[in-house]
Design a protein around this motif. Sequence first.
Motif, PDB file in Angstrom:
ATOM      1  N   TYR A 124      27.860  27.221  57.412  1.00  0.00           N
ATOM      2  CA  TYR A 124      27.379  27.715  56.114  1.00  0.00           C
ATOM      3  C   TYR A 124      26.727  29.090  56.270  1.00  0.00           C
ATOM      4  N   GLN A 125      25.828  29.217  57.229  1.00  0.00           N
ATOM      5  CA  GLN A 125      25.161  30.498  57.456  1.00  0.00           C
ATOM      6  C   GLN A 125      26.162  31.565  57.880  1.00  0.00           C
ATOM      7  N   GLY A 126      27.200  31.170  58.614  1.00  0.00           N
ATOM      8  CA  GLY A 126      28.237  32.139  58.983  1.00  0.00           C
ATOM      9  C   GLY A 126      28.935  32.702  57.765  1.00  0.00           C
ATOM     10  N   GLY A 127      29.242  31.832  56.785  1.00  0.00           N
ATOM     11  CA  GLY A 127      29.852  32.308  55.548  1.00  0.00           C
ATOM     12  C   GLY A 127      28.940  33.240  54.785  1.00  0.00           C
ATOM     13  N   VAL A 128      27.637  32.919  54.786  1.00  0.00           N
ATOM     14  CA  VAL A 128      26.653  33.772  54.111  1.00  0.00           C
ATOM     15  C   VAL A 128      26.576  35.136  54.784  1.00  0.00           C
ATOM     16  N   LEU A 129      26.447  35.147  56.113  1.00  0.00           N
ATOM     17  CA  LEU A 129      26.316  36.414  56.849  1.00  0.00           C
ATOM     18  C   LEU A 129      27.521  37.321  56.634  1.00  0.00           C
ATOM     19  N   ALA A 130      28.722  36.755  56.708  1.00  0.00           N
ATOM     20  CA  ALA A 130      29.933  37.558  56.569  1.00  0.00           C
ATOM     21  C   ALA A 130      30.043  38.157  55.174  1.00  0.00           C
ATOM     22  N   THR A 131      29.791  37.360  54.158  1.00  0.00           N
ATOM     23  CA  THR A 131      29.931  37.836  52.774  1.00  0.00           C
ATOM     24  C   THR A 131      28.840  38.838  52.431  1.00  0.00           C
ATOM     25  N   GLU A 132      27.622  38.581  52.870  1.00  0.00           N
ATOM     26  CA  GLU A 132      26.512  39.514  52.634  1.00  0.00           C
ATOM     27  C   GLU A 132      26.782  40.852  53.302  1.00  0.00           C
ATOM     28  N   GLU A 133      27.346  40.814  54.493  1.00  0.00           N
ATOM     29  CA  GLU A 133      27.678  42.047  55.209  1.00  0.00           C
ATOM     30  C   GLU A 133      28.662  42.894  54.411  1.00  0.00           C
ATOM     31  N   LEU A 134      29.687  42.272  53.862  1.00  0.00           N
ATOM     32  CA  LEU A 134      30.679  43.014  53.081  1.00  0.00           C
ATOM     33  C   LEU A 134      30.091  43.550  51.788  1.00  0.00           C
ATOM     34  N   TYR A 135      29.243  42.752  51.144  1.00  0.00           N
ATOM     35  CA  TYR A 135      28.627  43.224  49.905  1.00  0.00           C
ATOM     36  C   TYR A 135      27.739  44.444  50.172  1.00  0.00           C
ATOM     37  N   GLN A 136      26.916  44.363  51.207  1.00  0.00           N
ATOM     38  CA  GLN A 136      26.028  45.474  51.530  1.00  0.00           C
ATOM     39  C   GLN A 136      26.804  46.711  51.962  1.00  0.00           C
ATOM     40  N   LEU A 196      36.852  44.593  65.799  1.00  0.00           N
ATOM     41  CA  LEU A 196      36.695  43.511  64.834  1.00  0.00           C
ATOM     42  C   LEU A 196      35.248  43.041  64.699  1.00  0.00           C
ATOM     43  N   SER A 197      34.727  43.149  63.481  1.00  0.00           N
ATOM     44  CA  SER A 197      33.452  42.506  63.164  1.00  0.00           C
ATOM     45  C   SER A 197      33.703  41.009  63.032  1.00  0.00           C
ATOM     46  N   THR A 198      32.767  40.203  63.511  1.00  0.00           N
ATOM     47  CA  THR A 198      33.007  38.754  63.495  1.00  0.00           C
ATOM     48  C   THR A 198      31.703  37.981  63.517  1.00  0.00           C
ATOM     49  N   ILE A 199      31.802  36.732  63.099  1.00  0.00           N
ATOM     50  CA  ILE A 199      30.687  35.804  63.234  1.00  0.00           C
ATOM     51  C   ILE A 199      30.861  35.086  64.573  1.00  0.00           C
ATOM     52  N   VAL A 200      29.874  35.206  65.447  1.00  0.00           N
ATOM     53  CA  VAL A 200      29.976  34.693  66.811  1.00  0.00           C
ATOM     54  C   VAL A 200      29.400  33.280  66.891  1.00  0.00           C
ATOM     55  N   LEU A 242      33.149  28.314  53.432  1.00  0.00           N
ATOM     56  CA  LEU A 242      33.465  28.627  52.042  1.00  0.00           C
ATOM     57  C   LEU A 242      32.224  28.483  51.166  1.00  0.00           C
ATOM     58  N   ALA A 243      31.439  27.437  51.395  1.00  0.00           N
ATOM     59  CA  ALA A 243      30.222  27.230  50.602  1.00  0.00           C
ATOM     60  C   ALA A 243      29.254  28.401  50.780  1.00  0.00           C
ATOM     61  N   GLY A 244      29.143  28.911  52.005  1.00  0.00           N
ATOM     62  CA  GLY A 244      28.295  30.074  52.249  1.00  0.00           C
ATOM     63  C   GLY A 244      28.809  31.310  51.529  1.00  0.00           C
ATOM     64  N   TYR A 245      30.124  31.510  51.573  1.00  0.00           N
ATOM     65  CA  TYR A 245      30.756  32.619  50.850  1.00  0.00           C
ATOM     66  C   TYR A 245      30.459  32.523  49.359  1.00  0.00           C
ATOM     67  N   GLN A 246      30.639  31.347  48.788  1.00  0.00           N
ATOM     68  CA  GLN A 246      30.448  31.171  47.346  1.00  0.00           C
ATOM     69  C   GLN A 246      29.001  31.372  46.929  1.00  0.00           C
ATOM     70  N   GLU A 247      28.057  31.018  47.795  1.00  0.00           N
ATOM     71  CA  GLU A 247      26.646  31.209  47.483  1.00  0.00           C
ATOM     72  C   GLU A 247      26.329  32.694  47.303  1.00  0.00           C
ATOM     73  N   VAL A 248      26.864  33.532  48.198  1.00  0.00           N
ATOM     74  CA  VAL A 248      26.599  34.973  48.095  1.00  0.00           C
ATOM     75  C   VAL A 248      27.334  35.564  46.890  1.00  0.00           C
ATOM     76  N   ILE A 249      28.558  35.127  46.641  1.00  0.00           N
ATOM     77  CA  ILE A 249      29.314  35.592  45.487  1.00  0.00           C
ATOM     78  C   ILE A 249      28.552  35.284  44.198  1.00  0.00           C
ATOM     79  N   ASP A 273      38.960  44.629  48.436  1.00  0.00           N
ATOM     80  CA  ASP A 273      38.253  45.621  49.251  1.00  0.00           C
ATOM     81  C   ASP A 273      37.436  44.987  50.378  1.00  0.00           C
ATOM     82  N   GLY A 274      37.401  43.654  50.409  1.00  0.00           N
ATOM     83  CA  GLY A 274      36.716  42.957  51.487  1.00  0.00           C
ATOM     84  C   GLY A 274      37.336  41.592  51.731  1.00  0.00           C
ATOM     85  N   VAL A 275      37.419  41.189  52.995  1.00  0.00           N
ATOM     86  CA  VAL A 275      38.024  39.893  53.330  1.00  0.00           C
ATOM     87  C   VAL A 275      37.141  39.165  54.345  1.00  0.00           C
ATOM     88  N   VAL A 276      36.744  37.942  53.970  1.00  0.00           N
ATOM     89  CA  VAL A 276      36.059  37.034  54.888  1.00  0.00           C
ATOM     90  C   VAL A 276      37.117  36.067  55.426  1.00  0.00           C
TER      91      VAL A 276
END
Length: 328
Positions: free
Chosen positions: A158-170, A281-285, A193-200, A235-238
């Motif tokens: 979940y946090q990985g989805g949040v970090l990736a989406t927040e990074e693209l938004y910023q 490549l930027s990535t969630i580790v 996906l849930a993390g992505y949707q939270e930031v969206i 313009d951004g892909v998680v």
Amino acid sequence: MAVKLSDVAKLAGVSPTTVSRVINDYGYISDKTRNKVHQAMRELNYQPNSLARSLHGKHTKLVGLIFPGASHPFFGELIEKIEEELFAAGYKTILCNAGDDKEKEREYLRMLLANQVDGVIAGAHNIGIEEYNQAGLPIVAFDRQLSDQVPIVSSDNYQGGVLATEELYQAGCRSIYFVGNPNSRVHPTDNRLAGYQEVIKKYNLTSHIHSVTFAETTTYKAMLIRDLLQTHKVDGVVCTDDLTALLVINIARELGRRIPEDIKVIGYDGTQFIRQYHPELSTIVQPIGDIAKVLVDLLQRRIKEPKQAIVPKNYTLPVTLLRRSSSR
């Protein structure tokens, strides 16, 4: 001709019963006699029968690993780390590549049970395998709900989805797509996906989900990604794994899109292989080494104390964002 226990006894100058006691670590044996038996075993290349030992109430020192496949960089590295941890603890491994085949996974589990392994670490993504509820064997799961009796080890998807989406938004992205498999019910991408949707939702953006599953061929994945980039404003892909992210980058460049100026991309997993050979490549580790340690530690505890069951729960390890040129 196969070497027999009696051959070891003859070479060591002891009785077959003494050899059996050394192998099974039963009763008092002097260090001198023990060393003579081990030396004879080495000279004859004698391998004790693990199944026979298990029938006498001894551990086989074998652990079964059931995973989707070792060719994927993430699973390959995780399996390697698990094997290293198990070997250091005195265990040998039997690797079973289950892929996306439910029946294949079921047959592998039955085979492991028949061979009296001491335990199983399972990380394939097939569902509905009742044998996991009935196995009566120490089992630990990676990133997957097997049964109410099996603990799960995973990274913080979940946090990985949040970090990736927040990074693209910023970084300025406003049409951010999630590329992965969102509907598997047991797959880790559910929480990503849930993390992505939270930031969206946080930024009042539109959620865009483009389904690309783990089991599909690379050619078919490429077709789906090409269709996405050609027919939608992106313009951004998680991405839910690094290989998919690299595929997005390659196809975007084939279509004349610049990375990261036109499309920013973030992957997921962060294996040593990807970080070394694709430094763009930027990535969630995911903490692969730590995941392996926790999996093996839990399994050993279950093997040593089978009647004192570990309370099944999720053991969640933190992830980190590795920022590189594909997202900034």
